[in-house]
Design a protein around this motif. Structure first.
Motif, PDB file in Angstrom:
ATOM      1  N   UNK A 149      46.308  31.018 -14.900  1.00  0.00           N
ATOM      2  CA  UNK A 149      47.146  30.392 -15.925  1.00  0.00           C
ATOM      3  C   UNK A 149      46.320  29.939 -17.125  1.00  0.00           C
ATOM      4  N   UNK A 150      46.870  30.148 -18.305  1.00  0.00           N
ATOM      5  CA  UNK A 150      46.208  29.738 -19.549  1.00  0.00           C
ATOM      6  C   UNK A 150      46.371  28.246 -19.783  1.00  0.00           C
ATOM      7  N   UNK A 151      47.568  27.730 -19.593  1.00  0.00           N
ATOM      8  CA  UNK A 151      47.865  26.314 -19.719  1.00  0.00           C
ATOM      9  C   UNK A 151      48.913  25.931 -18.683  1.00  0.00           C
ATOM     10  N   UNK A 152      48.827  24.695 -18.196  1.00  0.00           N
ATOM     11  CA  UNK A 152      49.828  24.159 -17.273  1.00  0.00           C
ATOM     12  C   UNK A 152      50.225  22.773 -17.774  1.00  0.00           C
ATOM     13  N   UNK A 153      51.470  22.632 -18.169  1.00  0.00           N
ATOM     14  CA  UNK A 153      51.980  21.355 -18.657  1.00  0.00           C
ATOM     15  C   UNK A 153      52.764  20.654 -17.548  1.00  0.00           C
ATOM     16  N   UNK A 154      52.508  19.370 -17.353  1.00  0.00           N
ATOM     17  CA  UNK A 154      53.211  18.575 -16.344  1.00  0.00           C
ATOM     18  C   UNK A 154      53.521  17.197 -16.928  1.00  0.00           C
ATOM     19  N   UNK A 155      54.242  16.394 -16.136  1.00  0.00           N
ATOM     20  CA  UNK A 155      54.400  14.997 -16.515  1.00  0.00           C
ATOM     21  C   UNK A 155      53.143  14.244 -16.071  1.00  0.00           C
ATOM     22  N   UNK A 156      53.188  12.927 -16.065  1.00  0.00           N
ATOM     23  CA  UNK A 156      51.985  12.144 -15.780  1.00  0.00           C
ATOM     24  C   UNK A 156      51.857  11.756 -14.302  1.00  0.00           C
ATOM     25  N   UNK A 157      52.488  12.512 -13.428  1.00  0.00           N
ATOM     26  CA  UNK A 157      52.344  12.248 -11.993  1.00  0.00           C
ATOM     27  C   UNK A 157      50.879  12.384 -11.587  1.00  0.00           C
ATOM     28  N   UNK A 158      50.360  11.396 -10.865  1.00  0.00           N
ATOM     29  CA  UNK A 158      48.936  11.356 -10.530  1.00  0.00           C
ATOM     30  C   UNK A 158      48.478  12.565  -9.717  1.00  0.00           C
ATOM     31  N   UNK A 159      49.363  13.076  -8.860  1.00  0.00           N
ATOM     32  CA  UNK A 159      48.970  14.172  -7.974  1.00  0.00           C
ATOM     33  C   UNK A 159      48.405  15.363  -8.723  1.00  0.00           C
ATOM     34  N   UNK A 160      48.915  15.607  -9.922  1.00  0.00           N
ATOM     35  CA  UNK A 160      48.489  16.802 -10.665  1.00  0.00           C
ATOM     36  C   UNK A 160      47.026  16.723 -11.109  1.00  0.00           C
ATOM     37  N   UNK A 161      46.511  15.517 -11.258  1.00  0.00           N
ATOM     38  CA  UNK A 161      45.141  15.371 -11.747  1.00  0.00           C
ATOM     39  C   UNK A 161      44.117  16.024 -10.825  1.00  0.00           C
ATOM     40  N   UNK A 162      44.371  15.937  -9.522  1.00  0.00           N
ATOM     41  CA  UNK A 162      43.423  16.500  -8.556  1.00  0.00           C
ATOM     42  C   UNK A 162      43.762  17.940  -8.162  1.00  0.00           C
ATOM     43  N   UNK A 163      44.936  18.415  -8.566  1.00  0.00           N
ATOM     44  CA  UNK A 163      45.372  19.752  -8.149  1.00  0.00           C
ATOM     45  C   UNK A 163      45.210  20.807  -9.245  1.00  0.00           C
ATOM     46  N   UNK A 164      45.112  20.375 -10.501  1.00  0.00           N
ATOM     47  CA  UNK A 164      45.010  21.316 -11.614  1.00  0.00           C
ATOM     48  C   UNK A 164      43.698  21.086 -12.355  1.00  0.00           C
ATOM     49  N   UNK A 166      41.099  20.472 -15.128  1.00  0.00           N
ATOM     50  CA  UNK A 166      41.230  19.663 -16.337  1.00  0.00           C
ATOM     51  C   UNK A 166      41.314  20.509 -17.599  1.00  0.00           C
ATOM     52  N   UNK A 167      40.590  21.609 -17.639  1.00  0.00           N
ATOM     53  CA  UNK A 167      40.525  22.412 -18.869  1.00  0.00           C
ATOM     54  C   UNK A 167      41.853  23.112 -19.200  1.00  0.00           C
ATOM     55  N   UNK A 168      42.729  23.286 -18.220  1.00  0.00           N
ATOM     56  CA  UNK A 168      44.010  23.945 -18.497  1.00  0.00           C
ATOM     57  C   UNK A 168      45.192  22.995 -18.350  1.00  0.00           C
ATOM     58  N   UNK A 169      44.950  21.779 -17.863  1.00  0.00           N
ATOM     59  CA  UNK A 169      46.032  20.827 -17.614  1.00  0.00           C
ATOM     60  C   UNK A 169      46.349  20.028 -18.867  1.00  0.00           C
ATOM     61  N   UNK A 170      47.645  19.939 -19.202  1.00  0.00           N
ATOM     62  CA  UNK A 170      48.077  19.186 -20.362  1.00  0.00           C
ATOM     63  C   UNK A 170      49.261  18.285 -19.983  1.00  0.00           C
ATOM     64  N   UNK A 171      49.295  17.068 -20.552  1.00  0.00           N
ATOM     65  CA  UNK A 171      50.400  16.129 -20.307  1.00  0.00           C
ATOM     66  C   UNK A 171      50.917  15.598 -21.635  1.00  0.00           C
ATOM     67  N   UNK A 172      51.025  16.455 -22.634  1.00  0.00           N
ATOM     68  CA  UNK A 172      51.472  16.041 -23.964  1.00  0.00           C
ATOM     69  C   UNK A 172      52.932  15.576 -23.926  1.00  0.00           C
ATOM     70  N   UNK A 173      53.335  14.880 -24.972  1.00  0.00           N
ATOM     71  CA  UNK A 173      54.644  14.228 -25.006  1.00  0.00           C
ATOM     72  C   UNK A 173      55.800  15.213 -24.844  1.00  0.00           C
ATOM     73  N   UNK A 174      55.756  16.349 -25.541  1.00  0.00           N
ATOM     74  CA  UNK A 174      56.837  17.323 -25.492  1.00  0.00           C
ATOM     75  C   UNK A 174      56.447  18.580 -24.707  1.00  0.00           C
TER      76      UNK A 174
END
Length: 217
Positions: A149-164, A166-174
């Protein structure tokens, strides 16, 4: 006449308990009738079940429309789901991941539907149901890892921090606008997932089968 299972030819093989002629296929050796009085065995019934399921028609309503029993319908839905395969995933795409909260049998038994949406095609590429844990989310995210995956956008659920990564994980507002809108579409189409409804899930297996037909049928 051709065998409805393999297309081969068949020969007479006695009679059924209802007095109708029974036939046996020469190739696959499966037995069948030329005509069935019960609608569940009519040709094309599975296609109608898929169409009604994708349109969000409930189990009992579908059973009434097709004139088959709800028990037979539930069994057929699971069978149809087993024949559906996940569509191929394109590499280097941008995805949005989110969860939908629901319940099974009673409101205290929470269950979560986690899924990933391809931002460009709006196609659901992976889903899983279960508790809101790393194990449930990881099944969905594993598909994204395999697709590089090039980018993965999620909400701010903590679980995603350890599963995705950092370089492709984004939690931007929209960043999750598309999948949030898709959540609303799912809740509108499938009444069992609406927030205020008398419809509910009696089984996680049936819920998973219905979602598979709805997403990929």
């Amino acid at each position: 006449m051709e065998c409805k299972y393999c297309g081969g030819t068949y020969v007479k093989d006695g009679t059924q308990n209802n007095g109708r002629l029974r036939y046996k296929c020469k190739s696959c050796h499966r037995k069948q009738q030329a005509l069935y009085s019960y609608n569940a065995y009519q040709k094309g019934i599975n296609d109608e079940i898929v169409t009604l399921t994708q349109e969000g028609v409930g189990i009992r309503s579908t059973a009434r429309i097709l004139n088959i029993s709800p028990t037979t319908l539930l069994s057929r839905i699971v069978q149809i789901a087993h024949t559906i395969s996940r569509p191929p995933v394109i590499n280097q795409r941008t995805y949005e991941v989110d969860e939908i909260k629901s319940f099974v049998r009673r409101k205290s038994e929470h269950i979560w539907i986690a899924y990933a949406l391809d931002r460009k095609s709006k196609q659901v590429v992976s889903y899983n149901i279960g508790p809101r844990t790393n194990a449930t989310l990881n099944v969905v995210l594993e598909t994204l890892r395999l697709s590089d995956a090039k980018r993965v956008y999620t909400d701010r659920l903590r679980n995603y921090r350890s599963l995705i990564e950092t370089k492709i994980h984004r939690t931007s507002l929209y960043g999750t606008n598309h999948i949030e809108r898709h959540n609303l579409t799912i809740r509108t189409h499938l009444k069992r997932l609406a927030r205020k409804t008398i419809c509910f899930n009696r089984s996680a297996v049936i819920l998973s089968a219905i979602l598979k037909i709805y997403f990929w049928g």
